[in-house]
Motif scaffolding. Structure first.
Motif, PDB file in Angstrom:
ATOM      1  N   SER A  92       0.823  -1.203   0.000  1.00 16.54           N
ATOM      2  CA  SER A  92       0.000   0.000   0.000  1.00 16.54           C
ATOM      3  C   SER A  92       0.859   1.256   0.000  1.00 16.54           C
ATOM      4  O   SER A  92       0.404   2.338  -0.376  1.00 16.54           O
ATOM      5  N   GLY A  93       2.115   1.116   0.423  1.00 15.75           N
ATOM      6  CA  GLY A  93       3.035   2.253   0.442  1.00 15.75           C
ATOM      7  C   GLY A  93       3.858   2.379  -0.817  1.00 15.75           C
ATOM      8  O   GLY A  93       4.744   3.237  -0.894  1.00 15.75           O
ATOM      9  N   GLY A  94       3.595   1.548  -1.824  1.00 13.20           N
ATOM     10  CA  GLY A  94       4.316   1.623  -3.079  1.00 13.20           C
ATOM     11  C   GLY A  94       5.129   0.368  -3.332  1.00 13.20           C
ATOM     12  O   GLY A  94       4.998  -0.646  -2.640  1.00 13.20           O
ATOM     13  N   LEU A  95       6.008   0.436  -4.317  1.00  9.26           N
ATOM     14  CA  LEU A  95       6.860  -0.688  -4.664  1.00  9.26           C
ATOM     15  C   LEU A  95       8.090  -0.668  -3.751  1.00  9.26           C
ATOM     16  O   LEU A  95       8.866   0.286  -3.747  1.00  9.26           O
ATOM     17  N   LEU A  96       8.271  -1.730  -2.979  1.00  5.90           N
ATOM     18  CA  LEU A  96       9.355  -1.802  -2.001  1.00  5.90           C
ATOM     19  C   LEU A  96      10.324  -2.913  -2.393  1.00  5.90           C
ATOM     20  O   LEU A  96       9.911  -4.006  -2.781  1.00  5.90           O
ATOM     21  N   VAL A  97      11.614  -2.622  -2.235  1.00  3.06           N
ATOM     22  CA  VAL A  97      12.661  -3.584  -2.558  1.00  3.06           C
ATOM     23  C   VAL A  97      13.660  -3.625  -1.412  1.00  3.06           C
ATOM     24  O   VAL A  97      14.056  -2.586  -0.880  1.00  3.06           O
ATOM     25  N   ALA A  98      14.057  -4.818  -1.008  1.00  3.76           N
ATOM     26  CA  ALA A  98      15.076  -4.985   0.029  1.00  3.76           C
ATOM     27  C   ALA A  98      16.448  -5.014  -0.619  1.00  3.76           C
ATOM     28  O   ALA A  98      16.652  -5.683  -1.644  1.00  3.76           O
ATOM     29  N   SER A  99      17.398  -4.287  -0.014  1.00  4.58           N
ATOM     30  CA  SER A  99      18.770  -4.244  -0.493  1.00  4.58           C
ATOM     31  C   SER A  99      19.683  -4.256   0.726  1.00  4.58           C
ATOM     32  O   SER A  99      19.708  -3.288   1.490  1.00  4.58           O
ATOM     33  N   ALA A 100      20.394  -5.375   0.929  1.00  5.48           N
ATOM     34  CA  ALA A 100      21.222  -5.559   2.139  1.00  5.48           C
ATOM     35  C   ALA A 100      20.324  -5.402   3.369  1.00  5.48           C
ATOM     36  O   ALA A 100      19.332  -6.104   3.495  1.00  5.48           O
ATOM     37  N   ASP A 101      20.620  -4.449   4.271  1.00  4.62           N
ATOM     38  CA  ASP A 101      19.809  -4.267   5.476  1.00  4.62           C
ATOM     39  C   ASP A 101      18.816  -3.122   5.334  1.00  4.62           C
ATOM     40  O   ASP A 101      18.280  -2.630   6.331  1.00  4.62           O
ATOM     41  N   ILE A 161      15.315  -1.293   3.324  1.00  3.02           N
ATOM     42  CA  ILE A 161      14.115  -1.423   2.500  1.00  3.02           C
ATOM     43  C   ILE A 161      13.903  -0.081   1.823  1.00  3.02           C
ATOM     44  O   ILE A 161      13.813   0.958   2.487  1.00  3.02           O
ATOM     45  N   ARG A 162      13.838  -0.103   0.505  1.00  5.23           N
ATOM     46  CA  ARG A 162      13.734   1.132  -0.265  1.00  5.23           C
ATOM     47  C   ARG A 162      12.449   1.152  -1.082  1.00  5.23           C
ATOM     48  O   ARG A 162      11.950   0.114  -1.507  1.00  5.23           O
ATOM     49  N   ARG A 163      11.935   2.364  -1.295  1.00  5.27           N
ATOM     50  CA  ARG A 163      10.729   2.556  -2.105  1.00  5.27           C
ATOM     51  C   ARG A 163      11.108   3.188  -3.430  1.00  5.27           C
ATOM     52  O   ARG A 163      11.929   4.115  -3.487  1.00  5.27           O
ATOM     53  N   LEU A 164      10.499   2.698  -4.509  1.00  7.85           N
ATOM     54  CA  LEU A 164      10.739   3.269  -5.832  1.00  7.85           C
ATOM     55  C   LEU A 164       9.892   4.522  -6.004  1.00  7.85           C
ATOM     56  O   LEU A 164       8.668   4.475  -5.908  1.00  7.85           O
ATOM     57  N   ASP A 165      10.549   5.654  -6.237  1.00  6.13           N
ATOM     58  CA  ASP A 165       9.862   6.926  -6.412  1.00  6.13           C
ATOM     59  C   ASP A 165       9.716   7.261  -7.888  1.00  6.13           C
ATOM     60  O   ASP A 165      10.314   6.628  -8.759  1.00  6.13           O
ATOM     61  N   THR A 166       8.919   8.280  -8.158  1.00  8.80           N
ATOM     62  CA  THR A 166       8.740   8.732  -9.527  1.00  8.80           C
ATOM     63  C   THR A 166      10.080   9.134 -10.118  1.00  8.80           C
ATOM     64  O   THR A 166      10.868   9.820  -9.483  1.00  8.80           O
ATOM     65  N   GLY A 167      10.332   8.706 -11.331  1.00  9.16           N
ATOM     66  CA  GLY A 167      11.591   9.033 -11.967  1.00  9.16           C
ATOM     67  C   GLY A 167      12.642   7.952 -11.832  1.00  9.16           C
ATOM     68  O   GLY A 167      13.759   8.080 -12.339  1.00  9.16           O
ATOM     69  N   GLY A 168      12.312   6.871 -11.098  1.00  8.41           N
ATOM     70  CA  GLY A 168      13.238   5.756 -10.984  1.00  8.41           C
ATOM     71  C   GLY A 168      14.280   5.895  -9.898  1.00  8.41           C
ATOM     72  O   GLY A 168      15.273   5.163  -9.897  1.00  8.41           O
ATOM     73  N   SER A 169      14.089   6.789  -8.934  1.00 13.21           N
ATOM     74  CA  SER A 169      15.017   6.921  -7.814  1.00 13.21           C
ATOM     75  C   SER A 169      14.508   6.125  -6.616  1.00 13.21           C
ATOM     76  O   SER A 169      13.325   5.777  -6.537  1.00 13.21           O
ATOM     77  N   TRP A 170      15.398   5.848  -5.659  1.00 15.88           N
ATOM     78  CA  TRP A 170      15.066   5.071  -4.471  1.00 15.88           C
ATOM     79  C   TRP A 170      15.124   5.932  -3.228  1.00 15.88           C
ATOM     80  O   TRP A 170      16.016   6.755  -3.073  1.00 15.88           O
ATOM     81  N   SER A 171      14.155   5.739  -2.324  1.00 13.58           N
ATOM     82  CA  SER A 171      14.178   6.427  -1.027  1.00 13.58           C
ATOM     83  C   SER A 171      14.147   5.381   0.080  1.00 13.58           C
ATOM     84  O   SER A 171      13.488   4.345  -0.041  1.00 13.58           O
ATOM     85  N   LEU A 172      14.867   5.655   1.174  1.00 14.98           N
ATOM     86  CA  LEU A 172      14.962   4.716   2.281  1.00 14.98           C
ATOM     87  C   LEU A 172      13.678   4.715   3.105  1.00 14.98           C
ATOM     88  O   LEU A 172      13.202   5.760   3.539  1.00 14.98           O
ATOM     89  N   GLU A 225      18.044  -4.500  11.406  1.00 12.28           N
ATOM     90  CA  GLU A 225      19.168  -4.872  12.265  1.00 12.28           C
ATOM     91  C   GLU A 225      20.120  -5.844  11.585  1.00 12.28           C
ATOM     92  O   GLU A 225      21.244  -6.058  12.051  1.00 12.28           O
ATOM     93  N   ALA A 226      19.689  -6.459  10.493  1.00 12.88           N
ATOM     94  CA  ALA A 226      20.504  -7.422   9.746  1.00 12.88           C
ATOM     95  C   ALA A 226      20.046  -7.396   8.296  1.00 12.88           C
ATOM     96  O   ALA A 226      19.065  -6.720   7.945  1.00 12.88           O
ATOM     97  N   ALA A 227      20.747  -8.107   7.442  1.00 11.82           N
ATOM     98  CA  ALA A 227      20.361  -8.179   6.036  1.00 11.82           C
ATOM     99  C   ALA A 227      18.950  -8.747   5.911  1.00 11.82           C
ATOM    100  O   ALA A 227      18.574  -9.682   6.616  1.00 11.82           O
ATOM    101  N   VAL A 228      18.165  -8.162   5.018  1.00 12.86           N
ATOM    102  CA  VAL A 228      16.783  -8.586   4.808  1.00 12.86           C
ATOM    103  C   VAL A 228      16.762  -9.766   3.842  1.00 12.86           C
ATOM    104  O   VAL A 228      17.345  -9.714   2.759  1.00 12.86           O
ATOM    105  N   SER A 229      16.070 -10.835   4.237  1.00 11.17           N
ATOM    106  CA  SER A 229      15.996 -12.028   3.395  1.00 11.17           C
ATOM    107  C   SER A 229      14.665 -12.155   2.655  1.00 11.17           C
ATOM    108  O   SER A 229      14.604 -12.806   1.609  1.00 11.17           O
ATOM    109  N   CYS A 230      13.590 -11.552   3.191  1.00 12.33           N
ATOM    110  CA  CYS A 230      12.294 -11.632   2.517  1.00 12.33           C
ATOM    111  C   CYS A 230      11.366 -10.555   3.056  1.00 12.33           C
ATOM    112  O   CYS A 230      11.588 -10.000   4.137  1.00 12.33           O
ATOM    113  N   LEU A 231      10.308 -10.270   2.299  1.00 11.29           N
ATOM    114  CA  LEU A 231       9.340  -9.234   2.653  1.00 11.29           C
ATOM    115  C   LEU A 231       7.922  -9.757   2.459  1.00 11.29           C
ATOM    116  O   LEU A 231       7.660 -10.605   1.603  1.00 11.29           O
ATOM    117  N   GLY A 232       6.995  -9.211   3.247  1.00  7.61           N
ATOM    118  CA  GLY A 232       5.579  -9.483   3.097  1.00  7.61           C
ATOM    119  C   GLY A 232       4.797  -8.282   3.590  1.00  7.61           C
ATOM    120  O   GLY A 232       5.368  -7.316   4.100  1.00  7.61           O
TER     121      GLY A 232
END
Length: 364
Positions: free
Chosen positions: A54-63, A65-76, A81-88
């Motif tokens: 609901s908050g947009g397209l989210l991608v995990a990268s190392a530790d 979680i970033r959101r894809l913003d308009t224009g193809g940039s990423w925001s934190l 506390e550790a590397a992210v292995s999966c999201l739900g």
């Protein structure tokens, strides 16, 4: 016939689980370059998971979680506390599986909820939210999420599926002895689970974990994350290909034992997110290159594939990156804003396929 005797007979005859044959890429799996021909490619370091929340397209990268913003940039969005292995997604928040084995919830109605690792639940590799519940796949009881290659080489089947109650903090195991369950999607009565080392998709009873059926088996690769396609079907990510050489190595315990003990993991004869990065890797000779050019049809230890399945988990079409492609090691695919977004860990990129480019079936 006795199951033990059957396995011994299969080992002698080279059939069943002892066969080293690999299914051909044909039909819905016919080779193509759709992932490499995507409308947009957005760089991101070592993505490990992707969800459309609901908050947009989210991608995990190392530790992170970033959101894809308009224009193809990423925001934190969150730093874990550790590397992210999966999201739900659960209760308006994000369920986060971590490399250290913990599962936490960030934001929403269950913000701050935490499930610490247990001896048999310390490898979260896939999460599905349903109402106020989480269903978590732990790939292995002896290896971490990043240790998936070792788990395959050890031919383990110690994975498990857990039901977590977000409000109370209670949890229970509903299925075990799974061969690295790496993807999960929930419907009304069942759970669709990918069982990587058995190359299949299974359907389990949602309350008891009982196996109902095997709608898709003998896949040409190792199946991973599963997501709803926005309609009645599913999107299955295949994170690495199968090969006859690896199938042979898996049946040679002495060789595997020496390889695991004496060779660096990046040089193992094992599937990987991205092959061809070093001349020390196996299979980088004349068998895969001609006049210095990598053959697109070469036997390879990495590739990219997303499979669109119908409501019965039957394959309809696939989106691929071949041996010479640049979108390998797919760790997730989700529909979002009338497009299909696919995360490639092997090449550190998220690609966007437009519905208008001939993939209208992925439109939510």
């Amino acid at each position: 016939m006795n199951l033990g005797f059957t396995r011994i007979l299969d080992a002698v005859l080279g059939r069943g689980e002892s066969a080293i044959t690999v299914p051909a890429l044909d039909g819905a799996f016919r080779p193509n370059r759709k992932l490499d021909e995507a409308a947009q490619r957005i760089a991101i370091d070592h993505p490990s998971a992707i969800i459309a929340s609901s908050g947009g397209l989210l991608v995990a990268s190392a530790d992170e979680i970033r959101r894809l913003d308009t224009g193809g940039s990423w925001s934190l969005v969150h730093k874990a506390e550790a590397a992210v292995s999966c999201l739900g997604e659960i209760g308006g928040g994000i369920a986060v599986g971590l490399e250290n084995g913990a599962v936490t919830i960030v934001g929403g109605r269950f913000d701050g909820a935490r499930f610490d690792p247990e001896p048999e639940a310390r490898c979260p590799v896939a999460i599905a939210g349903a109402e106020d519940n989480l269903y978590v796949c732990h790939g292995s009881a002896s290896n971490s999420p990043s240790g998936w290659q070792r788990d395959l080489m050890e031919r383990n089947a110690s994975g498990s599926l857990w039901h977590l109650e977000s409000a109370s903090g209670n949890r229970r195991r509903i299925a075990d002895r799974l061969a690295f369950p790496a993807g999960i999607a929930a419907d009304r009565e069942t759970l669709i689970v990918s069982e990587s080392w058995r190359h299949r998709v299974i359907r389990l009873d949602r309350s008891t974990g009982t196996l109902r059926d095997v709608p898709l088996g003998d896949l040409p690769g190792y199946p991973g994350r599963i997501a709803h396609d926005g309609r009645q079907g599913y999107l299955l990510s295949v994170f690495a290909p199968r090969s006859q050489l690896v199938e042979f190595i898996l049946r040679e315990p002495a060789y595997k034992r020496h390889m695991l003990a004496e060779v660096e993991p990046r040089y193992w004869v094992a599937p990987t997110y991205r092959a061809g990065q070093s001349f020390y890797e196996p299979m980088q000779g004349g068998g895969v290159k001609h006049l210095g050019i990598l053959k697109p049809w070469a036997p390879t230890l990495s590739f990219g594939m997303v499979v669109r399945m119908d409501e019965n988990c039957l394959p309809l079409e696939s989106f691929q990156s071949r041996a010479d492609g640049a979108t390998h090691g797919i760790v997730g695919a989700v529909p979002h804003d009338d497009s299909l977004y696919v995360a490639s860990r092997g090449n550190g990129v998220v690609v966007r396929l437009e519905a208008s480019s001939g993939n209208r079936s992925v439109r939510p």
